[in-house]
Design an enzyme around this catalytic site. Sequence first.
Site: not given
Ligand code: PBG
Length: 327
Positions: A197, A235, A250
């Site tokens: 992520k 990771e 992501k």
């Molecule tokens: C929580 C989380 C986030 C997203 C999913 N889970 C936001 C972030 O990390 O700030 C983002 C999902 C999206 O942008 O559609 N940590």
Amino acid sequence: MNLPTPEFRPRRLRRSEAVRRAVRETVLEPRNLILPLFACPGTGIAREVPSMPGVFQQSVDTLLETARQAHAARLGGVILFGLPASKDAVGSGAWDEAGPVQEALRRIKRDLPDLLTIADVCMCEYTDHGHCGILEGGHVVNDPSLDLLAKAAISLADAGADIIAPSDMMDGRVAAIRFALDEAGHEEVPILSYAVKYASAFYGPFRDAAGSTPQTGDRKGYQMDPANVREALKEAAEDLAEGADMLMVKPALAYMDVIRAVKELTDRPLAAYNVSGEYAMVKAAARAGWIDERRIVLELLTGLRRAGADLILTYHALEAAAWLAES
Ligand code: PBG
């Protein structure tokens, strides 16, 4: 002029939709798509997120209607995020038995028992400072945050989540959550780790939807640097070693090479999160009449499948499923 004629004529297999369909390599089906839902307290609420047309913050009753549509469209499932009634420094709403996500999970289990439910595990929606763990002196402290994430995971599994999906990016959280779930008797609940992520500007609209913008600083101390792919493989390998059943990359669209690289690393199912900013850009251009939304969305989702994503978390899920059903 006597030019040589081509020996190989790939166009033979592009001549008609029938032949194209017969030789198509990548399949996109509704079961590949996971719809994100935002649960808030109250009743009768469906508040559209301004930067995400078609996406709503919903109280459990209206959320259930959307879950019903997801079920009827034969989507792969839904992933739930929560907007708690109140926030505090440690995000205790995350393990509140009466929280909107826990309540939504119980209702979905009761009314739509075969709709797959994924529960996102993170603290940022529940902490008053908006960070994904405990904040000490402006720094998110890793190991003390693991206890909170484990508590949240147990609470969500107790409420009936089929899959637990930690998105916080603390080190060691997959192992901590696996251990806690097993101890609580949830050894059969799988973990879908947001293993890779990135600290991305593409999450902007989500933070409006979930009310989770950090009040100070940013998430670069725990989410990954967008420039790195070797680190992504590390990771991913670590999370597998800690017991992750599935992995996620992501965001999705600027990271297709990462999806492919992780796919080649592991046989475990792989998900890609087509995040809020990616959705917002498509919606904005479509609204302006600048793009053909249907073709763009199906092309993007097919591209993610081709890159290696088994599952795609996407706000386009219901519309895409309807288009697929017509085609
Ligand atoms: C929580 C989380 C986030 C997203 C999913 N889970 C936001 C972030 O990390 O700030 C983002 C999902 C999206 O942008 O559609 N940590």
